[in-house]
Design an enzyme around this catalytic site. Structure first.
Site, PDB file in Angstrom:
ATOM      1  N   HIS A 403       0.801  -1.222   0.000  1.00 43.11           N
ATOM      2  CA  HIS A 403       0.000   0.000   0.000  1.00 43.11           C
ATOM      3  C   HIS A 403       0.834   1.271   0.000  1.00 43.11           C
ATOM      4  O   HIS A 403       0.282   2.357   0.188  1.00 43.11           O
ATOM      5  CB  HIS A 403      -0.938   0.022   1.212  1.00 43.11           C
ATOM      6  N   LYS A 600      -9.286  13.090   4.856  1.00 45.92           N
ATOM      7  CA  LYS A 600      -8.260  12.062   4.814  1.00 45.92           C
ATOM      8  C   LYS A 600      -7.513  12.050   6.143  1.00 45.92           C
ATOM      9  O   LYS A 600      -7.523  13.037   6.885  1.00 45.92           O
ATOM     10  CB  LYS A 600      -7.240  12.344   3.704  1.00 45.92           C
ATOM     11  N   ARG A 601      -6.854  10.954   6.392  1.00 43.01           N
ATOM     12  CA  ARG A 601      -5.888  10.909   7.487  1.00 43.01           C
ATOM     13  C   ARG A 601      -4.862  12.024   7.274  1.00 43.01           C
ATOM     14  O   ARG A 601      -4.388  12.242   6.168  1.00 43.01           O
ATOM     15  CB  ARG A 601      -5.208   9.537   7.466  1.00 43.01           C
ATOM     16  N   LYS A 606      -0.144  13.817   1.969  1.00 41.81           N
ATOM     17  CA  LYS A 606      -1.500  14.085   1.476  1.00 41.81           C
ATOM     18  C   LYS A 606      -1.750  15.580   1.303  1.00 41.81           C
ATOM     19  O   LYS A 606      -2.736  15.988   0.717  1.00 41.81           O
ATOM     20  CB  LYS A 606      -2.538  13.458   2.414  1.00 41.81           C
ATOM     21  N   THR A 711      -9.226   5.841  -2.108  1.00 42.38           N
ATOM     22  CA  THR A 711     -10.578   5.362  -2.412  1.00 42.38           C
ATOM     23  C   THR A 711     -11.612   6.444  -2.149  1.00 42.38           C
ATOM     24  O   THR A 711     -12.730   6.358  -2.669  1.00 42.38           O
ATOM     25  CB  THR A 711     -10.938   4.103  -1.588  1.00 42.38           C
ATOM     26  N   LYS A 715     -15.299   7.523  -4.076  1.00 41.28           N
ATOM     27  CA  LYS A 715     -16.585   7.762  -3.403  1.00 41.28           C
ATOM     28  C   LYS A 715     -17.162   9.110  -3.807  1.00 41.28           C
ATOM     29  O   LYS A 715     -18.366   9.234  -4.081  1.00 41.28           O
ATOM     30  CB  LYS A 715     -16.392   7.681  -1.888  1.00 41.28           C
TER      31      LYS A 715
END
Length: 867
Positions: A403, A600-601, A606, A711, A715
């Site tokens: 991942h 998001k985390r 990110k 993901t 969504k």
């Protein structure tokens, strides 16, 4: 041959195979070869199974029954929580009927099974999803209404299960849903965390605070405690070498792993699979002698030590205790799961040499990698197989999903810690290198390449020495996959390059992630799901089981009436989100504005930092405008949500900055009607279900080459939100499907990233020269416009100095992309068309497609319908 069996014998037996051993019993078989088991009257047993409750009168009777007998309450003192619990128990009865039939079917047919090992399962709420998959939501809605309760209010009473944190766990949950819906015999294995990861609170100064998440405060109606399914798990001690490569591991500490089962219903099928969670318990809980001697701490020491293993998800590993606890978690979980898998396999009566023909085990990231040496231990030490035969079985059983391509995110464990906690496994890891002659084989293929040998070794030299779990997962698995096309290619080119050259490329493949359309379309956005069903003139099951059917919406893109209805659904979802925020935070939201969401985390790669810098830039730009110029600006509301790891200082500073920027701009009378900002605390699945359908755009802006897949992007797009992002992860494949004219890309591409980092390191250019707009934003923060600027210096220095995640390189491009969003949003008709086209082309990103890829190309698994 005996025709009946003494019931007392059955009570002692663990399985039918064990019954044969205890009694010598041989069962008769029918024409199909299925065993007949004359244990009591079979007709009585069958008639005793309650039917599935599908009619409203039956449902109300079932709920009232549980109110009286399970809760011991009466109608006059029943609140929403009690009504939820009774409704959940009634629903569980229906699940149990299908679950029992499914397990019986699997036991009779003995198909090959797959087991998904994940340290996280981010399940969300269960009642709504269970009723949806059972096809009983309307009936239960009517039934609870007759009892004086609203089903939606009861659903709100349920706490999200505290079994995960981010995309890894949500992916696992989607895969379980799709496995059951696709009628695949797949079980999940995880840990039953008492307190989950943590409950996120925001302090008065904007800082994240962590509190225990008491998600099990009330009894969980969705789990079944299995006190009859327990295994002894050993830690510490010593391993004595024996002949034939075997060893005897003894001494140390033993704890008990007890199973809890969570039923996973398939959609529009009876097939109901299982998620088995392990809870740690002491083998001997209370030391009465110590208690009587007055040593109360010692009396409960063993109990506390054992129970700590499954107390929290991801204990902080910045301390020696935390690091050991995390390794304990991973071994406890994998050892219990493998013991359970082996027991189930042996019940088939097959020889252990056939294990890979009946069992496939998917390792979801490196967390379950200890399963590889654990299976070797079981096969060599307990089953007494020769080393080579055991290793062959292992390598044909496991499959590994990677991942990340971030080297710092690949798990490593100190050799000293491993030798102390798991001495036998450390022996096996050394034996994998020496007995299997792994490095000798590498040396033979690449003679004289010492650097390659060092990179591929399971042991990383240095102080301390470390065990490389990704390397172990790679060599012990049959296939290795990434989770998006770009990510899988990067895996082959970077972190696994040496292994690709050694094994060949066929071992390394791709399965692009997916999401379940049941939860992420119908459950979270029923208005849109209803509109799609009415427009396509098909039952919902048609597209919820085959998401490619959404392409039929393309025929209606230019229909003004359809466009109007599509926009009305989006507006309704915005109002639902606004109501949620007002009821929980007491804040009013402008629902006529564009909704821009990043959930998001929190992590530097990110780039939530770039997003908040962009918000500040927009705010400063608005402040520079005249009142007349502001009249031409799209009103915009920006939402953030996500948790930062407790020890991740920079991520927590980012949250603090977001919260404090929001306090300033939301109160500015000149701009607050044009720009507002909200950080929504304690992000979870149920909050995502409200946020995602309301979005106009969503941001997926990781530095190119760092996001494996994502993901949440899928969504948002499935729900008609447009994507703003870098050319990274699954963003690329989404653009390929929906068309680049319907996404807003920006930023440098993956091939340029390493060169840019090199330039930053060795040829730095002042930020004022490279990116003046970002320099201005940083200066405003540093000078205290949004609170004490000194607090944010460590965060700002990550941009000023090394800028590893390239904010200075991408910021100008990012701002231009947001300007293009503003321009596109002005044409509301064309915007709605983009939204429709995006949803229509999301068929590829169903987790049904992804799980079938695993079943067919990896696990060699066949669909097994219960009927």
């Amino acid at each position: 041959m005996t025709s009946t069996i003494d019931p007392s014998t059955i009570g002692k037996a663990k399985s039918r195979r064990h019954i044969r051993t205890l009694t010598g019993y041989t069962a008769e078989t029918d024409a199909a070869g299925k065993e007949k088991w004359p244990i009591g009257d079979e007709k009585v047993w069958k008639e005793g199974i309650p039917p599935v409750t599908t009619e409203v009168p039956q449902i109300t009777k079932s709920v009232v029954h549980h109110v009286h007998t399970s809760l011991a309450r009466q109608a006059y003192n029943l609140d929403n929580l009690g009504a939820y619990q009774a409704t959940a128990m009634s629903t569980r009865d229906n699940l149990l009927a299908n679950w029992n039939e499914t397990q019986l079917h699997y036991n009779r047919k003995a198909p090959k099974r797959a087991y998904y090992l994940s340290l996280e399962f981010l399940m969300g709420r269960t009642l709504d999803n269970a009723l949806l998959n059972l096809g009983l939501k309307q009936q239960y809605g009517d039934g609870t209404q007759k009892l004086g309760f609203n089903l939606e209010d009861l659903i709100e009473q349920e706490r999200d299960a505290g079994l995960g944190n981010g995309g890894l766990g949500r992916l696992a949950a989607c895969y379980l849903d799709s496995s059951a819906s696709q009628e695949l015999p797949v079980w999940g294995y995880g840990l039953r965390y008492k307190y989950g990861i943590f409950q996120q609170l925001i302090s008065p100064d904007g800082s994240q605070l962590e509190a225990p998440d008491p998600w099990l405060e009330h009894d969980n109606p969705w789990e079944l405690a299995r006190s009859d399914v327990t295994y002894h798990i050993r830690f510490y001690g010593y391993a004595e070498r024996l002949e034939g490569g075997r060893a005897l591991w003894q001494g140390g500490q033993e704890v008990l792993a007890m199973a809890y089962d969570v039923m996973i219903p398939g959609y529009a099928t009876k097939n109901t699979n299982n998620l088995r969670l392990w809870e740690s318990k002491p083998k001997r809980g209370f030391d009465l002698q110590s208690f009587n001697a007055g040593d109360y701490e010692r009396a409960v020491e063993a109990s506390n030590s054992a129970e700590a293993i499954t107390s929290v998800l991801y204990p902080n590993d910045h301390t020696t205790f935390g690091k050991e606890l995390r390794l304990k978690q991973q071994y406890f979980w994998t050892a219990a799961s493998l013991a359970d898998i082996m027991r189930r396999f042996k019940n088939t009566g097959k020889d252990v040499s056939e294990f890979p023909d009946y069992v496939a085990i998917q390792l979801n990231d490196t967390h379950p990698t200890l399963a590889i040496p654990e299976l070797m231990r079981m096969l060599v030490d307990e089953e007494e197989l020769p080393w080579d035969k055991a290793w062959e079985i292992v390598c044909n059983t496991f499959f590994f999903t990677n991942h990340t391509v971030l080297p710092e995110a690949l798990e490593k464990w100190p050799v000293g810690l491993m030798e102390n906690l798991l001495p036998r496994h450390m022996q096996i890891i050394y034996d994998i290198v020496s007995v299997w002659a792994f490095l000798q084989a590498v040396e033979k293929k690449f003679p004289g390449d010492k650097d390659r040998l060092a990179r591929m070794s399971l042991i990383e030299e240095g102080f301390p020495k470390n065990v490389r779990m990704a390397n172990l997962a790679c060599i012990g698995s049959r296939k290795v996959n990434g989770v998006a096309e770009l990510h899988s290619e990067l895996v082959r080119q970077t972190i696994m390059k040496d292994f690709v050259e050694f094994y060949g490329v066929s071992k390394f493949s791709n399965v692009t992630n997916g999401i379940t359309p049941r939860r992420w379309l119908d459950q979270c956005n029923p208005g849109l799901s209803n509109l799609i069903s009415e427009t396509l003139k098909v039952p919902k099951a048609t597209f919820l089981k085959d998401l490619y059917k959404l392409e039929g919406l393309l025929e209606h893109v230019d229909d003004p009436a359809f466009q109007k209805r599509w926009a009305a659904v989006k507006q309704s979802n915005k109002e639902r989100l606004a109501q949620h925020i007002e009821s929980t935070l007491g804040l009013k939201v402008n629902t006529r504005a564009m909704f821009d969401v990043q959930i998001k985390r929190l992590h530097e790669y990110k780039r939530q930092t770039m997003n908040i810098m962009g918000v500040i830039h927009r705010y400063l730009t608005l402040k520079d405008m005249t009142p007349e110029q502001r009249t031409k600006v799209n009103p915009k509301v920006v939402f953030f949500a996500g948790k930062a790891a407790p020890g991740y200082y920079i991520a927590k500073l980012t949250i603090r900055l977001i919260v404090n920027v929001a306090r300033i701009i939301n109160e500015d009378p000149e701009t607050k009607d044009l720009l507002s900002l909200y950080f929504l605390p304690d992000y979870c699945v149920s909050l995502a279900e409200v946020l995602i359908p309301a979005s106009d755009i969503s941001q997926h802006i990781s530095t190119a080459g760092t996001e494996a897949s994502g993901t949440s992007n899928m969504k948002f797009c499935l729900n008609g939100g447009l994507l703003v992002g870098t050319v990274d992860g699954a963003n690329i494949e989404i653009a390929e499907e929906v068309g680049e004219s319907n996404v807003f890309f920006f930023g440098n591409l993956t091939p340029a990233v390493e060169d840019l980092r090199y330039q930053h390191m060795y040829h730095p250019v002042p930020i004022e020269q490279k990116c003046p707009p970002l320099a201005r934003v940083i200066n405003e923060v540093a000078e205290g416009r949004f609170g004490d600027g000194g607090v944010y210096e460590p965060l700002l220095n990550t941009i000023r100095q090394n800028d590893y995640y390239l904010l200075t390189e991408d910021f100008d491009s990012y701002i231009k992309a947001l300007e293009l969003v503003d321009q596109a949003y002005q044409d509301r008709t064309e915007w709605i068309k983009k939204s429709i086209r995006t949803s229509a082309k999301m068929g590829k990103f169903s987790s049904d497609r992804a799980i079938m890829d695993y079943a067919q190309e990896y696990w060699n698994l066949e669909q097994t319908s219960v009927g």
